[in-house]
Write an enzyme that holds these catalytic residues in place. Structure first.
Site, PDB file in Angstrom:
ATOM      1  N   HIS A   1      17.074  71.634 -40.385  1.00 19.49           N
ATOM      2  CA  HIS A   1      15.641  71.405 -40.590  1.00 19.49           C
ATOM      3  C   HIS A   1      15.154  70.437 -39.524  1.00 19.49           C
ATOM      4  O   HIS A   1      15.233  69.219 -39.684  1.00 19.49           O
ATOM      5  CB  HIS A   1      15.419  70.858 -42.015  1.00 19.49           C
ATOM      6  CG  HIS A   1      13.985  70.662 -42.383  1.00 19.49           C
ATOM      7  ND1 HIS A   1      13.551  70.664 -43.692  1.00 19.49           N
ATOM      8  CD2 HIS A   1      12.871  70.448 -41.632  1.00 19.49           C
ATOM      9  CE1 HIS A   1      12.240  70.474 -43.728  1.00 19.49           C
ATOM     10  NE2 HIS A   1      11.806  70.317 -42.484  1.00 19.49           N
TER      11      HIS A   1
ATOM     12  N   GLU B   1       8.005  69.452 -51.211  1.00 23.05           N
ATOM     13  CA  GLU B   1       8.058  68.200 -50.426  1.00 23.05           C
ATOM     14  C   GLU B   1       7.050  67.239 -51.074  1.00 23.05           C
ATOM     15  O   GLU B   1       7.444  66.250 -51.685  1.00 23.05           O
ATOM     16  CB  GLU B   1       7.704  68.476 -48.962  1.00 23.05           C
ATOM     17  CG  GLU B   1       7.677  67.227 -48.073  1.00 23.05           C
ATOM     18  CD  GLU B   1       7.193  67.511 -46.647  1.00 23.05           C
ATOM     19  OE1 GLU B   1       6.596  68.576 -46.399  1.00 23.05           O
ATOM     20  OE2 GLU B   1       7.404  66.628 -45.785  1.00 23.05           O
TER      21      GLU B   1
ATOM     22  N   HIS C   1       9.115  75.641 -46.383  1.00 23.82           N
ATOM     23  CA  HIS C   1       8.935  74.293 -46.906  1.00 23.82           C
ATOM     24  C   HIS C   1       8.317  74.418 -48.298  1.00 23.82           C
ATOM     25  O   HIS C   1       7.316  75.139 -48.470  1.00 23.82           O
ATOM     26  CB  HIS C   1       7.957  73.493 -46.031  1.00 23.82           C
ATOM     27  CG  HIS C   1       8.530  72.991 -44.744  1.00 23.82           C
ATOM     28  ND1 HIS C   1       9.175  73.786 -43.836  1.00 23.82           N
ATOM     29  CD2 HIS C   1       8.552  71.726 -44.215  1.00 23.82           C
ATOM     30  CE1 HIS C   1       9.551  73.053 -42.806  1.00 23.82           C
ATOM     31  NE2 HIS C   1       9.199  71.799 -43.006  1.00 23.82           N
TER      32      HIS C   1
ATOM     33  N   HIS D   1      11.990  70.292 -36.512  1.00 23.34           N
ATOM     34  CA  HIS D   1      10.845  70.877 -35.798  1.00 23.34           C
ATOM     35  C   HIS D   1      10.924  70.404 -34.358  1.00 23.34           C
ATOM     36  O   HIS D   1      10.870  69.188 -34.116  1.00 23.34           O
ATOM     37  CB  HIS D   1       9.536  70.410 -36.422  1.00 23.34           C
ATOM     38  CG  HIS D   1       9.414  70.742 -37.882  1.00 23.34           C
ATOM     39  ND1 HIS D   1       8.749  71.844 -38.338  1.00 23.34           N
ATOM     40  CD2 HIS D   1       9.904  70.117 -38.981  1.00 23.34           C
ATOM     41  CE1 HIS D   1       8.820  71.885 -39.666  1.00 23.34           C
ATOM     42  NE2 HIS D   1       9.522  70.847 -40.081  1.00 23.34           N
TER      43      HIS D   1
ATOM     44  N   ASP E   1      14.139  66.493 -39.575  1.00 21.56           N
ATOM     45  CA  ASP E   1      12.736  66.941 -39.682  1.00 21.56           C
ATOM     46  C   ASP E   1      11.973  66.720 -38.369  1.00 21.56           C
ATOM     47  O   ASP E   1      11.878  67.644 -37.556  1.00 21.56           O
ATOM     48  CB  ASP E   1      12.047  66.236 -40.868  1.00 21.56           C
ATOM     49  CG  ASP E   1      10.857  67.002 -41.432  1.00 21.56           C
ATOM     50  OD1 ASP E   1      10.629  68.157 -41.011  1.00 21.56           O
ATOM     51  OD2 ASP E   1      10.158  66.458 -42.305  1.00 21.56           O
ATOM     52  N   ASP E   2      11.425  65.518 -38.168  1.00 20.92           N
ATOM     53  CA  ASP E   2      10.648  65.189 -36.958  1.00 20.92           C
ATOM     54  C   ASP E   2      11.119  63.816 -36.471  1.00 20.92           C
ATOM     55  O   ASP E   2      10.405  62.810 -36.637  1.00 20.92           O
ATOM     56  CB  ASP E   2       9.150  65.137 -37.302  1.00 20.92           C
ATOM     57  CG  ASP E   2       8.670  66.446 -37.886  1.00 20.92           C
ATOM     58  OD1 ASP E   2       8.489  67.406 -37.121  1.00 20.92           O
ATOM     59  OD2 ASP E   2       8.505  66.522 -39.122  1.00 20.92           O
TER      60      ASP E   2
END
Ligand code: ADE
Ligand code: ZN
Length: 334
Positions: free
Chosen positions: A14, A197, A194, A16, A275-276
């Site tokens: 996961h 969340e 997603h 991005h 994630d980011d």
């Protein structure tokens, strides 16, 4: 434990790619491409990375992506991420990209995918890091735009293993994307989404029932629903959890309150992901350390996150066996 985690083999599911844009690269690309950014210094960018929920992050994140224009930019951001993977001993990674963030600005789909793919191929050749690419539809946009994106992906089917769904969860139910996901499945794409969340457990159910997803991205709100929890455990439906992201976006107030370890101990196939990472203050190793600092664990329990991620990945059974063996050998020798 920190030493053990640093060298632990890892698999990321996961991530991005637009979320790996470090402020230094943002400035470099802004200069190279003559793009105005609303920041004077790297410190100012870092100060702006203080979020109170998902939307406050997404607003800054989409703005940051404006500096990505040329194929070389997409190559550079992906290559920088792969070098971080090497540092963190990430052996395999499954990367999201958001085509609509770029096509909406007039950047060709081909430019985006070719730049990312060229870096992934080099990562495999030179770093021995394997990868898969997943394109996400933005859930704040409409079905028509998602269908257009799916048709743009057709010539690149060999480079893209699956489709996902990201962006604003609240107010954008997954039902809007049932038909486009069905079409993607008919074309041979795997699906993920997603869900759970910021939104309720019912969003996870809907993603499973309507979008036929192979795994849920985030999914931490499953704890609200015991019947769903039993289903996740019985069917080994993986959750790609992102601990530091959840703290930065206030899904949980503190890591001590995060439910990832509780879910692991209950037998859910939970995994740790970043994630980011440029926005949330940490890559894979940082996420593992943050979880184990807040929740004391045995080494074998920590390694289970990697074993789960291997199981949940989109690689072949032979490749899964190879990675499990590497991880088990590491654990046995630690
Ligand atoms: N896009 C990038 N990061 C995201 C996240 N954590 N949730 C939803 N959409 C995203
Ligand atoms: Zn995400």
């Amino acid at each position: 434990m920190k030493k053990f985690i640093q060298a632990l083999p890892k698999v990321e599911l996961h991530l991005h790619i637009e979320g790996t844009l470090e402020p230094e690269l943002m400035f470099e690309l802004a200069k190279r491409n003559n793009v105005d950014i609303p920041f004077q210094s790297i410190e100012e960018v870092r100060q702006a990375y203080s979020f109170h929920n998902l939307q406050s992050f997404l607003d800054i994140y989409y703005q940051g992506a404006n500096v990505l224009i040329k194929e070389q930019d997409f190559f550079d951001i992906t290559w920088a991420y792969l070098l971080r993977c090497q540092e963190d001993n990430v052996l395999h990674t499954e990367i999201f990209f958001d085509p609509q963030t770029h096509t909406a600005r007039g950047i060709a789909f081909d430019t985006v995918v070719n730049g990312i793919h060229r870096a992934l191929a080099k990562g495999s050749d030179e770093l021995g890091i394997s990868s898969k690419l997943i394109m996400c539809f933005l859930r704040h946009l409409d079905e028509k735009s998602a269908f257009e994106t799916l048709s743009q992906a057709k010539p690149h089917k060999d480079k893209i293993i699956g489709v996902g769904l990201d962006s604003t969860e609240i107010g954008h139910p997954v039902g809007k994307f049932e038909r486009v996901f069905n079409e993607a499945i008919n074309q041979g794409f795997l699906t993920v989404a997603h869900a759970g969340e910021e939104g309720p457990a019912s969003n996870i159910r809907d993603a499973l029932d309507l979008l036929k997803v192979a795994r849920i991205d985030h999914g931490v709100s499953c704890s609200e629903d015991n019947i769903l929890l039993d289903q996740l455990i019985a069917q080994r439906i993986p959750l790609t959890v992102c601990p530091l992201s959840n703290i930065k976006l206030k899904v949980f107030d503190q890591m001590e309150q995060h439910n990832i370890v509780d879910l692991l101990l209950k037998g859910v196939c939970v995994t740790i992901n970043s994630d980011d990472p440029a926005y949330f203050g940490g890559y894979m190793t940082d996420n593992f350390i943050a979880v184990t600092d807040a929740h004391p664990m045995e080494k074998a329990q920590v390694a289970q996150f990697t074993i789960n991620a291997i199981e949940a990945s989109f690689i072949s059974d032979e490749e899964k066996e190879r990675l499990v063996n590497i991880t088990q050998t590491y654990l046995d020798q630690s």
